[in-house]
Write an enzyme that holds these catalytic residues in place. Structure first.
Site, PDB file in Angstrom:
ATOM      1  N   GLY A  53      19.240 -65.555  86.171  1.00  0.00           N
ATOM      2  CA  GLY A  53      19.052 -64.110  86.288  1.00  0.00           C
ATOM      3  C   GLY A  53      20.351 -63.325  86.385  1.00  0.00           C
ATOM      4  N   GLY A 106      14.484 -68.753  94.545  1.00  0.00           N
ATOM      5  CA  GLY A 106      13.626 -67.652  94.979  1.00  0.00           C
ATOM      6  C   GLY A 106      12.195 -68.071  95.294  1.00  0.00           C
ATOM      7  N   GLU A 141      15.484 -48.153  94.007  1.00  0.00           N
ATOM      8  CA  GLU A 141      16.788 -48.116  93.347  1.00  0.00           C
ATOM      9  C   GLU A 141      16.778 -46.941  92.372  1.00  0.00           C
ATOM     10  OE1 GLU A 141      16.936 -51.881  91.279  1.00  0.00           O
ATOM     11  OE2 GLU A 141      17.741 -50.960  89.481  1.00  0.00           O
ATOM     12  N   PHE A 147      18.695 -61.237  95.041  1.00  0.00           N
ATOM     13  CA  PHE A 147      19.567 -62.391  94.787  1.00  0.00           C
ATOM     14  C   PHE A 147      20.546 -62.687  95.920  1.00  0.00           C
ATOM     15  CE2 PHE A 147      22.350 -59.556  91.923  1.00  0.00           C
ATOM     16  CZ  PHE A 147      23.495 -59.610  92.705  1.00  0.00           C
ATOM     17  N   ASN A 188      16.447 -55.825  96.614  1.00  0.00           N
ATOM     18  CA  ASN A 188      16.707 -56.723  95.473  1.00  0.00           C
ATOM     19  C   ASN A 188      17.132 -58.082  96.023  1.00  0.00           C
ATOM     20  OD1 ASN A 188      17.444 -53.868  95.276  1.00  0.00           O
ATOM     21  ND2 ASN A 188      17.433 -54.271  93.111  1.00  0.00           N
ATOM     22  N   GLY A 210      20.089 -70.274  93.153  1.00  0.00           N
ATOM     23  CA  GLY A 210      19.875 -71.467  93.962  1.00  0.00           C
ATOM     24  C   GLY A 210      20.565 -72.684  93.359  1.00  0.00           C
ATOM     25  N   HIS A 220      11.502 -59.219  90.094  1.00  0.00           N
ATOM     26  CA  HIS A 220      11.781 -59.935  91.341  1.00  0.00           C
ATOM     27  C   HIS A 220      10.687 -60.923  91.710  1.00  0.00           C
ATOM     28  CE1 HIS A 220      14.235 -56.141  92.740  1.00  0.00           C
ATOM     29  NE2 HIS A 220      14.810 -56.780  91.743  1.00  0.00           N
TER      30      HIS A 220
END
Ligand code: FDA
Length: 504
Positions: free
Chosen positions: A108, A470, A357, A482, A480, A14, A442
């Protein structure tokens, strides 16, 4: 006069998007980050340590590493003693829930798996009923993937490389159990990985580098958005500056925000504090960081008009980790790339949708383990509350709040074990457990879009005060996160610059 027109707290997705777009618009902007700029080699000549031999660079002021995996064959071999240092990965421990976050310029992006996944449009609409999903999927997701430099693994690696045997085994077993699988894009440079595969370049993804940083290959934000933001000439970066307090003076024609920072040195805060002022303040300290700062500001009377939604609608994206034991003839490989490439998609399950994943476990020897990070459609939400005794905002997450996700993961992997005549591993998460639902990679929510803020991240109660990270996503996004954080940030900052900043 203020020191800067805009200040951004935090340099993750962000913050990086906001910095680039403000810089391009010619707005004098300060980007503040509490972690290091990871650009200088240590004594071993490398910027980052790898996961096999961690040192102080690995973790944010810890005496030992705090890995998600706790043991192997009952031996507590995973966590290693390290020097306390402003390292790259933090594990923020709350009762019943620990949150892993990146520390440093790039947030991250410095420590994550690089999986650039777009959620299903129907689930995006469910999470964000008031956001124009058609616009998000036609404009902002493609823009985010382009700017993040995401690409898809070539067949030559996925189908042929020894380093992706773990992914092929996991994919074949998922298919045998009747699950759909999908290849997920990544921000890792696959041309570089091809050179690693051919022995032409120093191994990074193939050298057990990821959670403590990649010395090559990974297109983290410091190499993409942030480099471009600094290139505009309007963005100033200050790192090792932790924002502790936000205040506002609303006496004049426009609000003046003051952020107070503590300088962080190799041993911790140095005692040096600074103040910076601005007209527009953007919190991009991540779901935990932004929520904690704002909950504290509201509770201590610094920003008392923030509404009661600030701190709420927090979730762990349903994260559960689990591991299966394979038959001796079905090896997952002593060689494993750290970059995941395949996901198992059971999001259409009638009661327990799961996207998992197929995760690597690069231990440098054959262990026959298939590791997974499952993301479930959990309805559970936590909240941050201010604790006056410690002066901290603490996440409230009950001991039973991970159960829904644990159940969902069990449904998927029971079916997988049944189809493949395999079983779980009980020796690697500690406590004889086959599933770990007490940590998350997350963290999402805490300042939900449309609740704590308007539909573009403007915090209710104050002018020119924003969240763009986030924290805006209320607890779950199904994949996921991002890519969604980046795409939403692009959408929000475009509107904010157009409407809230006078044209120069
Ligand atoms: P982010 O956490 O990135 O950035 C916030 C920044 O603010 C940090 O740099 C922090 O140091 C700084 N900050 C916080 N408080 C501050 C303060 N008071 N003062 C100054 N600075 C402050 N996601 C995904 O889509 N694909 C993946 O493969 C993975 N894999 C993965 C693996 C691991 C190990 C982790 C830990 C995480 C992932 N993720 C992931 C998750 C992903 O990395 C995460 O969702 C984003 O980084 C969140 O982006 P934000 O912009 O919200 O904050």
């Amino acid at each position: 006069m203020t020191d800067y027109t805009a200040i951004i707290i935090g340099s993750g997705y962000g913050g990086a998007v906001s910095a680039l777009r403000l810089g391009e618009a010619g707005v004098s902007t300060l980007l503040l980050e509490m972690g290091k700029l990871w650009d200088a080699p240590g004594k071993d000549g490398q910027v980052h340590c790898n996961m096999s031999s961690p040192d102080g660079r690995a973790m944010w002021f810890k005496d030992k590493t705090e890995a998600p995996l706790k043991s192997f064959l009952g031996l507590p071999v995973i966590d290693k003693a390290i020097d306390r240092y402003p390292g790259i990965l933090d594990r923020v421990n709350f009762p019943n829930m620990s949150v892993y976050v990146g520390r440093g310029v790039g947030g991250g992006s410095l420590v994550n798996g690089g999986m650039a996944v777009v959620p299903r449009e129907d689930y995006f609409r469910e999470v964000f009923p008031d956001v124009d999903a058609a616009e998000m999927f036609a404009k902002y997701y493609p823009l985010a993937l382009f700017r993040l430099q995401a690409s898809t693994i070539p067949d030559s690696l996925l189908e042929n490389s020894a380093w992706y045997r773990f992914a092929r085994v996991g994919r074949d077993q998922a298919k045998r159990a009747g699950f759909k699988t999908r290849i997920v894009p990544s921000v890792y440079d696959y041309d570089y990985m091809g050179k690693e595969d051919r022995g032409e370049a120093r191994k990074s993804a193939f050298g057990a580098e990821l959670m403590y940083g990649n010395n090559a290959g990974k297109r983290s934000l410091d190499k993409t958005y942030i480099a471009d933001a600094l290139g505009t000439g309007h963005v100033t970066l200050k790192f090792l500056q932790r924002v502790d307090e936000i205040t506002v003076d609303e006496a004049g024609a426009f609000p003046v925000y003051t952020v107070k920072t503590s300088e962080i040195g190799d041993k911790g805060p140095t005692g040096v504090t600074r103040k910076f002022t601005c007209r527009h303040l953007i919190l991009s300290a991540g779901s935990v960081g932004s929520s904690q700062l704002l909950v504290r500001a509201r509770a201590t009377g610094k920003l008392p008009l923030l509404n009661g939604e600030v701190g709420r609608h927090w979730g762990n994206n349903g994260n559960v980790m689990t591991a299966r034991a394979n038959h001796l003839w079905n090896t997952t490989g002593a060689k494993q790339s750290t970059i995941p490439a395949v996901g198992i998609d059971d999001w259409d399950h009638p009661t327990h949708p799961v996207f998992a994943e197929i995760a690597p476990l690069p231990m440098g020897f054959e262990h026959w383990i298939s590791l997974y990070l499952a993301l479930t459609k959990t309805p559970e939400r936590g909240a941050f509350e201010y604790d006056a005794a410690s002066g901290e905002s603490v996440l409230k997450w009950g001991p039973g709040q991970s159960q829904f996700s644990l159940d969902g993961a069990k449904i998927m992997f029971d079916r997988m074990n049944k189809a493949n005549l395999t079983s779980y591993r009980y020796d690697i998460f500690g406590g004889g457990r086959a599933f770990a639902g007490d940590f998350t990679y997350h963290p999402l929510g805490g300042c939900a879009l449309g609740k704590a803020t308007d539909l573009y991240g403007r915090l209710k109660g104050y002018r020119n005060l924003y969240v763009n990270d986030g924290a805006l996503i209320p607890g779950s996004i199904g994949v996921n996160p991002f890519t969604t954080i980046t795409a939403l940030a692009e959408r929000n900052i475009e509107r904010i610059i157009r409407e809230d900043f006078p044209t120069p």
